[in-house]
Enzyme design. Structure first.
Site, PDB file in Angstrom:
ATOM      1  N   HIS A   7      46.105  48.561  40.104  1.00 18.33           N
ATOM      2  CA  HIS A   7      46.708  47.604  39.155  1.00 18.33           C
ATOM      3  C   HIS A   7      45.440  47.200  37.952  1.00 18.33           C
ATOM      4  O   HIS A   7      45.906  46.589  37.052  1.00 18.33           O
ATOM      5  CB  HIS A   7      46.988  46.441  39.601  1.00 18.33           C
ATOM      6  N   ASP A  52      52.741  48.510  45.788  1.00 18.56           N
ATOM      7  CA  ASP A  52      52.597  49.598  47.056  1.00 18.56           C
ATOM      8  C   ASP A  52      51.492  50.656  46.592  1.00 18.56           C
ATOM      9  O   ASP A  52      51.491  50.808  45.261  1.00 18.56           O
ATOM     10  CB  ASP A  52      53.872  50.007  47.500  1.00 18.56           C
ATOM     11  N   GLN A  84      41.675  35.866  41.460  1.00 23.99           N
ATOM     12  CA  GLN A  84      41.922  36.555  40.170  1.00 23.99           C
ATOM     13  C   GLN A  84      40.498  37.018  39.728  1.00 23.99           C
ATOM     14  O   GLN A  84      39.645  36.233  39.784  1.00 23.99           O
ATOM     15  CB  GLN A  84      42.565  35.543  39.044  1.00 23.99           C
ATOM     16  N   GLY A  85      40.418  38.272  39.382  1.00 16.95           N
ATOM     17  CA  GLY A  85      39.196  38.954  39.309  1.00 16.95           C
ATOM     18  C   GLY A  85      38.436  39.357  40.208  1.00 16.95           C
ATOM     19  O   GLY A  85      37.322  40.269  40.107  1.00 16.95           O
ATOM     20  N   ASP A  86      38.708  39.166  41.537  1.00 17.19           N
ATOM     21  CA  ASP A  86      38.259  40.008  42.659  1.00 17.19           C
ATOM     22  C   ASP A  86      39.089  41.091  42.784  1.00 17.19           C
ATOM     23  O   ASP A  86      38.363  42.034  43.611  1.00 17.19           O
ATOM     24  CB  ASP A  86      38.323  39.126  43.936  1.00 17.19           C
ATOM     25  N   SER A  87      40.215  41.403  42.202  1.00 25.03           N
ATOM     26  CA  SER A  87      40.974  42.638  42.455  1.00 25.03           C
ATOM     27  C   SER A  87      40.019  43.747  42.361  1.00 25.03           C
ATOM     28  O   SER A  87      39.314  43.996  41.401  1.00 25.03           O
ATOM     29  CB  SER A  87      42.204  42.757  41.365  1.00 25.03           C
TER      30      SER A  87
HETATM   31  N1  ARG Z   1      45.673  40.159  41.672  1.00 29.41           N
HETATM   32  C1  ARG Z   1      44.452  39.503  41.652  1.00 29.41           C
HETATM   33  C2  ARG Z   1      43.559  40.194  40.441  1.00 29.41           C
HETATM   34  O1  ARG Z   1      44.033  41.078  39.775  1.00 29.41           O
HETATM   35  C3  ARG Z   1      43.700  39.420  42.816  1.00 29.41           C
HETATM   36  C4  ARG Z   1      44.377  38.506  43.612  1.00 29.41           C
HETATM   37  C5  ARG Z   1      44.093  38.335  45.263  1.00 29.41           C
HETATM   38  N2  ARG Z   1      44.750  37.247  45.784  1.00 29.41           N
HETATM   39  C6  ARG Z   1      44.653  36.407  46.743  1.00 29.41           C
HETATM   40  N3  ARG Z   1      45.396  35.328  46.946  1.00 29.41           N
HETATM   41  N4  ARG Z   1      43.846  36.937  47.510  1.00 29.41           N
HETATM   42  O2  ARG Z   1      42.385  39.842  40.429  1.00 29.41           O
END
Ligand code: ARG
Length: 292
Positions: free
Chosen positions: A117, A159, A250-253
């Site tokens: 993503h 997924d 957010q930002g850790d993804s």
């Molecule tokens: N989707 C988020 C991103 O783009 C990461 C989210 C992780 N969320 C969590 N609750 N662990 O950075």
């Protein structure tokens, strides 16, 4: 299909992405030398406000462009994990990669593992960073020669949230070892200790920081993960991890979650309802599913 070739296929022509805005005027601060000074700097950065998590439920996936824009608006730096600490020593996770809006991990000299993503937003990466506002740090900068998302990545269900990034050349930093299922005990056992790191927000929709942070979590069994998210499809490519008031955000993804004892990477930061929301663990793309 498995996504971990030792070598990636040859380069595609470079895509014509718009470069992500980066901060021009970095603020110079004195170099902190002890752990307490690091922590104090972190508190100063947050105006002395402890990191408190709201229980709000937000979108599963923050579009990375919004995230990057928010970062640029806020202070250009960004980073945090919820309820964790700054990493010490600062070079503890040499494979940890700043991917501008996402994290990533070095898995081979010229290959990063990231989340699908995050595709399309990463124009360059930095390995060896800790304090994003310290422009005297020693680190390596790369451009992305090729993005290889998992062919089965599904943006509705998230997924197969895996992506490989081929760098324009090799890094000299040491790659992380991946969880290949070897060893006597599974690293994915319920209650196993894991560590996730990143420069993401310290609360859902919250403020940003400049230091690499880490937090310890408990791995959830598949059954517990499914029970936590009855309205979502929890697939075999997903593993949950959580602990009270602690989470990635957010930002850790795209960044790694590792086994605390062996240091092996077990997952990739993928999604969750908010961050550190009671009863909602973070969901990670399971590395083991793509090995072998
Ligand atoms: N989707 C988020 C991103 O783009 C990461 C989210 C992780 N969320 C969590 N609750 N662990 O950075």
């Amino acid at each position: 299909p498995t996504l971990f070739p030792t070598e990636l296929p040859s380069a595609k022509p470079k895509s014509s992405q718009t470069p992500i805005a980066t901060r021009k005027n970095k603020i110079d601060r004195p170099k902190e030398t002890t752990l307490s000074q690091f922590v104090q700097a972190q508190v100063d950065e947050n105006d002395g406000v402890p990191n408190i998590v709201g229980g709000d439920i937000v979108l599963k996936v923050t579009p990375v462009n919004q995230l990057v824009q928010a970062q640029v608006d806020e202070n250009g730096g960004v980073l945090k994990i919820v309820g964790g600490d700054v990493v010490f020593p600062t070079n503890r996770y040499p494979y940890m990669t700043r991917a501008f809006g996402c994290g990533a991990s070095l898995v081979a000299p010229n290959v990063l593992l990231c989340a699908a993503h995050c595709k399309g937003f990463i124009t360059k990466v930095e390995i060896g960073r800790y304090d994003l506002k310290n422009n005297t740090e020693t680190y390596e900068t790369f451009s992305i020669a090729e993005e290889v998302p998992h062919p089965d990545y599904n943006r509705m269900t998230i997924d197969y949230d895996y992506m490989m990034l081929r760098l324009d050349r090799s890094s000299t930093y040491k790659p992380v070892e991946l969880d290949n299922g070897e060893g006597e005990i599974s690293l994915l056992q319920d209650g196993s200790n894991a560590i996730v790191m990143g420069w993401g927000t310290t609360s859902s929709g919250g403020s940003t920081s400049r230091f690499l942070r880490e937090v310890e979590l408990d791995v959830y069994s598949h059954e517990k993960c499914k029970a936590a998210y009855p309205n979502e499809q929890i697939t075999n490519r997903m593993v949950c991890a959580g602990r009270s008031e602690k989470d990635s955000c957010q930002g850790d993804s795209g960044g790694p979650i590792i086994d605390k004892v062996t240091g092996k990477q077990i997952g990739i930061v993928s999604w969750g309802y908010g961050c550190a929301s009671p009863n909602y663990p973070g969901v990670y793309a399971k590395v083991l599913d793509q090995i072998g």
